[in-house]
Design an enzyme around this catalytic site. Structure first.
Site, PDB file in Angstrom:
ATOM      1  N   ASP A   1     -31.311  42.188  38.274  1.00  0.00           N
ATOM      2  CA  ASP A   1     -30.603  40.930  38.476  1.00  0.00           C
ATOM      3  C   ASP A   1     -30.060  40.487  37.109  1.00  0.00           C
ATOM      4  O   ASP A   1     -30.766  40.576  36.105  1.00  0.00           O
ATOM      5  CB  ASP A   1     -31.605  39.893  39.000  1.00  0.00           C
TER       6      ASP A   1
ATOM      7  N   ASP B   1     -17.992  40.389  38.356  1.00  0.00           N
ATOM      8  CA  ASP B   1     -17.449  40.317  39.711  1.00  0.00           C
ATOM      9  C   ASP B   1     -18.533  39.649  40.577  1.00  0.00           C
ATOM     10  O   ASP B   1     -19.230  40.318  41.325  1.00  0.00           O
ATOM     11  CB  ASP B   1     -17.166  41.759  40.176  1.00  0.00           C
TER      12      ASP B   1
ATOM     13  N   CYS C   1     -22.760  43.249  38.602  1.00  0.00           N
ATOM     14  CA  CYS C   1     -22.573  43.330  40.070  1.00  0.00           C
ATOM     15  C   CYS C   1     -21.675  44.537  40.362  1.00  0.00           C
ATOM     16  O   CYS C   1     -20.614  44.406  40.978  1.00  0.00           O
ATOM     17  CB  CYS C   1     -21.957  42.059  40.655  1.00  0.00           C
TER      18      CYS C   1
ATOM     19  N   GLY D   1     -19.291  50.557  42.997  1.00  0.00           N
ATOM     20  CA  GLY D   1     -19.016  51.428  41.858  1.00  0.00           C
ATOM     21  C   GLY D   1     -17.571  51.713  41.505  1.00  0.00           C
ATOM     22  O   GLY D   1     -17.298  52.354  40.501  1.00  0.00           O
ATOM     23  N   GLY D   2     -16.631  51.241  42.314  1.00  0.00           N
ATOM     24  CA  GLY D   2     -15.212  51.547  42.056  1.00  0.00           C
ATOM     25  C   GLY D   2     -14.781  51.200  40.639  1.00  0.00           C
ATOM     26  O   GLY D   2     -14.151  52.004  39.951  1.00  0.00           O
ATOM     27  N   LYS D   3     -15.143  49.992  40.207  1.00  0.00           N
ATOM     28  CA  LYS D   3     -14.728  49.558  38.861  1.00  0.00           C
ATOM     29  C   LYS D   3     -15.404  50.398  37.792  1.00  0.00           C
ATOM     30  O   LYS D   3     -14.784  50.822  36.831  1.00  0.00           O
ATOM     31  CB  LYS D   3     -15.071  48.077  38.648  1.00  0.00           C
TER      32      LYS D   3
ATOM     33  N   CYS E   1     -12.824  38.117  44.889  1.00  0.00           N
ATOM     34  CA  CYS E   1     -11.863  38.374  45.977  1.00  0.00           C
ATOM     35  C   CYS E   1     -11.873  37.133  46.875  1.00  0.00           C
ATOM     36  O   CYS E   1     -12.270  37.169  48.023  1.00  0.00           O
ATOM     37  CB  CYS E   1     -12.210  39.644  46.742  1.00  0.00           C
TER      38      CYS E   1
ATOM     39  N   ALA F   1     -22.083  47.575  42.026  1.00  0.00           N
ATOM     40  CA  ALA F   1     -22.024  48.383  43.256  1.00  0.00           C
ATOM     41  C   ALA F   1     -20.912  47.863  44.161  1.00  0.00           C
ATOM     42  O   ALA F   1     -20.637  46.664  44.155  1.00  0.00           O
ATOM     43  CB  ALA F   1     -23.366  48.319  43.973  1.00  0.00           C
TER      44      ALA F   1
END
Length: 201
Positions: free
Chosen positions: A60, A76, A13, A17-19, A129, A15
């Site tokens: 997926d 995530d 998961c 993309g930060g991680k 989160c 997108a």
């Protein structure tokens, strides 16, 4: 900070993309998957600009079948996003809690599926989160009860732990509240667990 150089990492998961970009920056050999082509489009544009080398796959997680095992999996999963309520006050009217039952099931299935893709000293990092124990502590405690080959481990960096809003619980991970770092505008509410395959140090 964890040494990620030459470690094989799967970002599930991934997108927007930060991680992934942080992991690539630290030298990880990275595979990033997300089922949303729309969200990956933006990530691809950023990727071209930043020039990182990673394997980006639109798939997926329930259809993905890795060729090799990973040293680290970052999971995530979809969640109620209740931890972002400070920045998205409208969230309270959108009824994320109505989907709680479905989200818990998806998180559980993702944890279960990814748990088979780790090397024998592998580490899975689960993060949501969310402020809800159902998606955090309870979810992980249930996973650990059902998966005796895993144990919860804690990050080595202990210097921030006594700050209000940042709690480390013995077996159930890290809970960060939205009022942590309030002086700089607060953070989002998060829950993070580090799950290691036993038989490793």
């Amino acid at each position: 900070p964890m040494d990620l150089k030459e470690k094989t990492v799967l970002d599930v998961c991934c997108a927007p993309g930060g991680k992934s970009f942080q992991l690539a920056d630290k030298g990880a050999i990275l595979t990033s998957i997300d089922k949303s082509e729309r969200r990956l489009k933006l990530m691809r544009e950023n990727l071209d600009r930043l020039n990182y080398d990673l394997d980006l796959i639109c798939k997926d997680v329930f259809e993905y079948q890795p060729k090799n095992l990973f040293d680290i999996i970052v999971l995530d999963p979809p969640c109620t996003a209740t931890g972002t309520i400070g920045k998205n006050p409208d969230l309270q009217f959108l009824g994320p809690l109505e989907n709680l039952g479905d989200l818990i099931k998806i998180q559980q299935k993702m944890l279960e599926r990814c748990s088979h893709w780790l090397t024998k000293s592998g580490l899975m990092i689960y993060s949501v989160c969310s402020l809800l124990k159902e998606e955090g502590e309870n979810q992980i405690n249930k996973f650990l009860r059902n998966n005796k080959s895993f144990s919860a481990v804690h990050p080595k960096n202990k210097d921030r732990l006594n700050q209000e809003g940042f709690e480390i619980q013995k077996d159930s991970g890290i809970r960060i509240m939205p009022f942590f770092e309030e002086k700089i505008g607060g953070t989002e509410g998060f829950y993070i667990a580090y799950l290691q395959v036993k038989g490793s140090n």
